[in-house]
Design an enzyme around this catalytic site. Structure first.
Site, PDB file in Angstrom:
ATOM      1  N   LEU A 134      -7.109  -9.181 -15.266  1.00  0.00           N
ATOM      2  CA  LEU A 134      -6.120 -10.314 -14.406  1.00  0.00           C
ATOM      3  C   LEU A 134      -4.766 -10.281 -14.503  1.00  0.00           C
ATOM      4  O   LEU A 134      -4.432 -11.286 -15.213  1.00  0.00           O
ATOM      5  CB  LEU A 134      -6.836 -11.584 -14.545  1.00  0.00           C
ATOM      6  CG  LEU A 134      -6.754 -12.721 -13.803  1.00  0.00           C
ATOM      7  CD1 LEU A 134      -7.776 -12.566 -12.545  1.00  0.00           C
ATOM      8  CD2 LEU A 134      -7.274 -14.188 -14.363  1.00  0.00           C
ATOM      9  N   GLY A 135      -4.272  -9.083 -14.071  1.00  0.00           N
ATOM     10  CA  GLY A 135      -2.821  -9.070 -14.267  1.00  0.00           C
ATOM     11  C   GLY A 135      -2.478  -9.361 -12.745  1.00  0.00           C
ATOM     12  O   GLY A 135      -2.896 -10.346 -12.079  1.00  0.00           O
ATOM     13  N   ARG A 136      -1.161  -9.102 -12.449  1.00  0.00           N
ATOM     14  CA  ARG A 136      -0.432  -9.329 -11.097  1.00  0.00           C
ATOM     15  C   ARG A 136      -1.347  -8.967  -9.986  1.00  0.00           C
ATOM     16  O   ARG A 136      -1.743  -9.931  -9.001  1.00  0.00           O
ATOM     17  CB  ARG A 136       1.077  -8.826 -11.080  1.00  0.00           C
ATOM     18  CG  ARG A 136       2.137  -9.103 -11.845  1.00  0.00           C
ATOM     19  CD  ARG A 136       3.266  -8.234 -11.931  1.00  0.00           C
ATOM     20  NE  ARG A 136       2.909  -6.893 -12.292  1.00  0.00           N
ATOM     21  CZ  ARG A 136       3.411  -6.262 -13.500  1.00  0.00           C
ATOM     22  NH1 ARG A 136       4.455  -6.642 -14.034  1.00  0.00           N
ATOM     23  NH2 ARG A 136       3.063  -5.002 -13.619  1.00  0.00           N
TER      24      ARG A 136
ATOM     25  N   SER B 278     -10.183 -10.062 -19.336  1.00  0.00           N
ATOM     26  CA  SER B 278      -8.836  -9.694 -19.762  1.00  0.00           C
ATOM     27  C   SER B 278      -8.809  -9.284 -21.194  1.00  0.00           C
ATOM     28  O   SER B 278      -9.931  -9.925 -21.708  1.00  0.00           O
ATOM     29  CB  SER B 278      -7.509 -10.250 -19.128  1.00  0.00           C
ATOM     30  OG  SER B 278      -7.148 -10.042 -17.864  1.00  0.00           O
TER      31      SER B 278
ATOM     32  N   ARG C 122      -6.892   3.087 -11.112  1.00  0.00           N
ATOM     33  CA  ARG C 122      -6.645   4.463 -11.438  1.00  0.00           C
ATOM     34  C   ARG C 122      -7.963   4.953 -11.410  1.00  0.00           C
ATOM     35  O   ARG C 122      -9.086   4.232 -12.029  1.00  0.00           O
ATOM     36  CB  ARG C 122      -6.103   4.903 -12.384  1.00  0.00           C
ATOM     37  CG  ARG C 122      -4.465   4.369 -12.474  1.00  0.00           C
ATOM     38  CD  ARG C 122      -3.910   5.634 -11.513  1.00  0.00           C
ATOM     39  NE  ARG C 122      -2.250   5.359 -11.565  1.00  0.00           N
ATOM     40  CZ  ARG C 122      -1.581   4.573 -10.520  1.00  0.00           C
ATOM     41  NH1 ARG C 122      -2.230   4.039  -9.664  1.00  0.00           N
ATOM     42  NH2 ARG C 122      -0.173   4.539 -10.547  1.00  0.00           N
TER      43      ARG C 122
ATOM     44  N   GLU D  59      -7.435  13.400  -7.894  1.00  0.00           N
ATOM     45  CA  GLU D  59      -6.805  13.303  -6.427  1.00  0.00           C
ATOM     46  C   GLU D  59      -5.917  14.330  -6.114  1.00  0.00           C
ATOM     47  O   GLU D  59      -5.138  14.731  -7.106  1.00  0.00           O
ATOM     48  CB  GLU D  59      -6.362  11.696  -6.272  1.00  0.00           C
ATOM     49  CG  GLU D  59      -7.090  10.617  -6.671  1.00  0.00           C
ATOM     50  CD  GLU D  59      -6.273   9.467  -6.628  1.00  0.00           C
ATOM     51  OE1 GLU D  59      -4.972   9.313  -6.424  1.00  0.00           O
ATOM     52  OE2 GLU D  59      -6.855   8.421  -7.096  1.00  0.00           O
TER      53      GLU D  59
ATOM     54  N   HIS E 279      -5.941   6.582  -1.682  1.00  0.00           N
ATOM     55  CA  HIS E 279      -4.950   6.231  -2.586  1.00  0.00           C
ATOM     56  C   HIS E 279      -3.719   5.520  -1.682  1.00  0.00           C
ATOM     57  O   HIS E 279      -2.581   6.088  -1.854  1.00  0.00           O
ATOM     58  CB  HIS E 279      -4.267   7.103  -3.779  1.00  0.00           C
ATOM     59  CG  HIS E 279      -3.682   6.419  -4.814  1.00  0.00           C
ATOM     60  ND1 HIS E 279      -3.605   6.989  -6.205  1.00  0.00           N
ATOM     61  CD2 HIS E 279      -3.055   5.081  -5.036  1.00  0.00           C
ATOM     62  CE1 HIS E 279      -3.190   6.122  -7.040  1.00  0.00           C
ATOM     63  NE2 HIS E 279      -2.747   5.020  -6.181  1.00  0.00           N
TER      64      HIS E 279
END
Ligand code: NAP
Length: 314
Positions: A153-155, A175, A233, A262, A280
């Protein structure tokens, strides 16, 4: 001509590169490996690097630029840059946080809806003429009102959670520490989160510390109606466990913008009809990429002017 101050490294668009070259005396290379091949006088005069891409940027490339003081990354995720090696050499690193949150969160929600509402199959049904020939597509799955779990639960994770809350979903998250988010349910591990939710949305940082963070156990804990969305990622999810679960129908599906290896992704993904696959492109709108380019340029400018960096990492 004045001395070269900047090396532009990576897959910049012509417009991005022209703006950097217009602002600073600069040379261009396509990847960190090519820095060492620049002539010695150029390497000696360089003070900053503007970097874009996912090719590893390690201590060797840094050592080829003895006056290097800044690596300004284009993107919030800087897992390609060896930040510890940079710090050990007194090289500052900057990234481009916040300006891309909306785009990435929008794409996460779009992939979730596309997966549940079988939008890719619906599109093919219309284009192939099967609609007129065979009639309606099979009924699919309601999205609103489900239970969602955010891993990280970041930005960006918060923006995704806010959007899903507007879809009348119950919000759970994991988190490393509990956040001040009244009404949302905290889980101190990913397996417990996965057990509690229909949809698991991964918004972690990449890099060695979060490698395989969403484990085989967590994927299986989601159960047969579970959907995994990953915009972080490819490294953060145990990809072979995810493929096994998708192939066996142990989970319902996935929406993926990021992968290991990728762009040469595992061909097992290509034959699955329960996944939505994106190249991506989380931050890939014209508006957001321009804002990222501006923030990167402003960090380089601030550094060369001896001002405080706008968005430092180390
Ligand atoms: P952020 O605000 O730093 O949030 C990252 C989250 O990762 C936080 O919740 C943090 O946990 C967690 N985290 C960090 N280190 C961890 C560790 N060692 N172990 C466990 N959890 C850890 O970053 P952001 O701006 O939201 O960006 C998140 C990531 O999204 C980026 O790093 C990038 O890889 C990816 N991204 C992808 C695209 C795309 O095109 N698909 C575009 C932009 C970004 P805490 O809450 O406990 O601090």
């Amino acid at each position: 001509m004045s001395e070269t101050q900047l090396v532009i490294v990576g897959a910049f668009t012509d417009e991005e590169r022209a703006r950097l070259e217009g602002a600073f005396p600069a040379v261009y290379v396509s990847g960190p490996d090519e820095i060492v091949a620049l002539d010695e006088a150029t390497r000696a005069s360089v003070k900053a690097v503007a970097f874009k891409g996912h090719k590893p940027f390690g201590g060797g490339a840094m050592d080829a630029l003895p006056g290097l003081g800044l690596i300004a990354n284009y993107g919030v995720g800087y897992d390609a840059i060896d930040v510890a090696a940079a710090s050990a050499r007194d090289i500052r690193v900057t990234n481009t946080p916040d300006v891309l949150n909306d785009d990435v969160a929008d794409l996460a929600v779009a992939m979730l809806i596309a997966q549940c509402r079988t939008m890719m199959k619906g599109e093919a049904h219309v284009r192939s003429g099967a609609w007129a020939r065979d009639g309606e597509i099979p009924l699919n799955r309601k999205v609103s009102g489900s239970t969602a779990g955010i891993v990280g639960l970041g930005r960006i994770g918060r923006e995704i959670a806010n959007r899903l809350a507007a879809f009348k979903m119950e919000i759970h998250y994991h988190s490393r520490s509990e956040k001040d988010t009244p009404g949302w349910t905290y889980h101190d591990d990913v397996v417990s989160l996965a057990e509690a939710v229909d949809f698991l949305v991964v918004a972690l940082v990449g890099g060695p510390e979060t490698q395989g963070y969403v484990t085989r156990e967590a994927i299986d804990a989601l159960g047969p109606r579970g959907v995994v969305i990953n915009i972080s990622r490819g490294t953060t999810v145990d990809e072979s466990a995810l493929l096994d679960a998708l192939e066996a129908g142990r989970i319902a599906g996935a929406g993926l913008d990021v992968f290991l290896n990728e762009p040469n992704i595992d061909p097992r993904f290509l034959v699955l009809d329960n996944v939505v696959l994106q190249p991506h492109q989380g931050s890939g709108s014209v508006e957001t990429r321009r804002a990222m380019a501006e923030l990167q340029l402003s960090n380089v400018q601030a550094f060369l002017d001896g001002q405080e960096l706008l968005t430092p990492v180390n």
